[in-house]
Design a protein around this motif. Structure first.
Motif, mmCIF file in Angstrom:
data_model
loop_
_atom_site.group_PDB
_atom_site.id
_atom_site.type_symbol
_atom_site.label_atom_id
_atom_site.label_comp_id
_atom_site.label_asym_id
_atom_site.label_seq_id
_atom_site.Cartn_x
_atom_site.Cartn_y
_atom_site.Cartn_z
ATOM 1 N N LYS A 138 24.112 -7.914 10.295
ATOM 2 C CA LYS A 138 23.610 -6.588 9.925
ATOM 3 C C LYS A 138 24.505 -5.546 11.119
ATOM 4 C CE LYS A 138 19.240 -7.286 8.191
ATOM 5 N NZ LYS A 138 17.769 -6.782 8.307
ATOM 6 N N GLU A 139 24.812 -6.143 12.297
ATOM 7 C CA GLU A 139 25.540 -5.340 13.121
ATOM 8 C C GLU A 139 26.902 -5.074 12.631
ATOM 9 O OE1 GLU A 139 25.323 -7.093 16.676
ATOM 10 O OE2 GLU A 139 23.321 -6.406 17.404
ATOM 11 N N GLN A 197 27.074 -2.560 9.871
ATOM 12 C CA GLN A 197 27.038 -1.292 9.927
ATOM 13 C C GLN A 197 28.533 -0.736 10.581
ATOM 14 O OE1 GLN A 197 23.919 -1.425 13.059
ATOM 15 N NE2 GLN A 197 22.292 -1.398 11.661
ATOM 16 N N ASN A 252 30.481 -0.251 7.372
ATOM 17 C CA ASN A 252 30.196 0.548 6.857
ATOM 18 C C ASN A 252 30.768 2.035 7.264
ATOM 19 O OD1 ASN A 252 28.989 -0.631 4.769
ATOM 20 N ND2 ASN A 252 26.808 -0.529 5.569
#
Length: 209
Positions: A23-24, A27, A30
């Protein structure tokens, strides 16, 4: 390319054990790639592979067991893979309980003990926990059999999840999971923890279908 016109997202499937780092990373991706935003989906590795085999679109799969890629996805669904981390199995204590590398056998074998692991039918952490318990026989004659048959052993019901499981005192799980939570945990003998490549033949004696 076949999805380019209808869906420009980057579909990432990840096992729970790698959820935080994935998830990090997504991010950061993105922020750098507004034209192709990453969407992260978390689940048990076997369940994620089942979704892919059923037709779900997945661009990147991060799994807790590289062997399921080689056995189930290569060459028709994946060109290959890289292995980037290793782990081992430990026994952690839930808040209010205590365990150590010196007393884990006594704690788990106590008549009122309760210990949990993930669903072995959909999550490598689950079937590795079962095999870890089996390998207790290599540490002490009959230990694995006693642990598997213990009335406080929770997790073999495929319908159970972490949210629906009854309260438990201890968990057989990955070292990384216990350490990342700051949980108190006991390290297991190398004969049980699945981390020593030189003991591969011993580990192979524990199987789960």
């Amino acid at each position: 390319d076949m999805y380019r016109e209808q869906d420009k997202t980057l579909q990432i499937f990840t096992a729970g054990v790698a959820m935080k780092v994935v998830k990090e990373t997504a991010q950061r991706w993105n922020l750098a790639h507004p034209e192709r935003q990453a969407e992260v989906h978390v689940g048990g590795s076997i369940d994620l592979v089942r979704r892919i085999l059923a037709g779900a679109r997945c661009d990147v799969l991060v799994t807790a067991d590289d062997t399921i890629i080689s056995r189930l996805l290569v060459p028709h669904h994946a060109k290959g893979y890289i292995t980037f981390a290793s782990n081992k199995m430990v026994v952690s204590a839930t808040p209010g309980n205590h365990i150590s590398s010196e007393d884990w056998k006594e704690k788990l074998l106590a008549s009122d003990a309760t210990f949990y692991h993930q669903n072995p039918y959909g999550d490598p952490s689950g079937y590795r926990a079962v095999m870890t318990l089996m390998l207790g026989n290599a540490v002490e004659d009959g230990l694995g059999d006693r642990l598997l048959a213990h009335p406080g052993h929770i997790g073999m019901d495929s319908a159970l999840t972490l949210r629906t499981a009854p309260a438990y005192q201890y968990a057989i799980e990955y070292y990384s999971a216990a350490a990342s939570r700051g949980a108190e945990f006991a390290e297991l003998p190398a004969e049980m923890d699945l981390s020593d490549p030189s003991k591969a033949d011993l580990y192979a004696t524990a199987t789960f279908a």
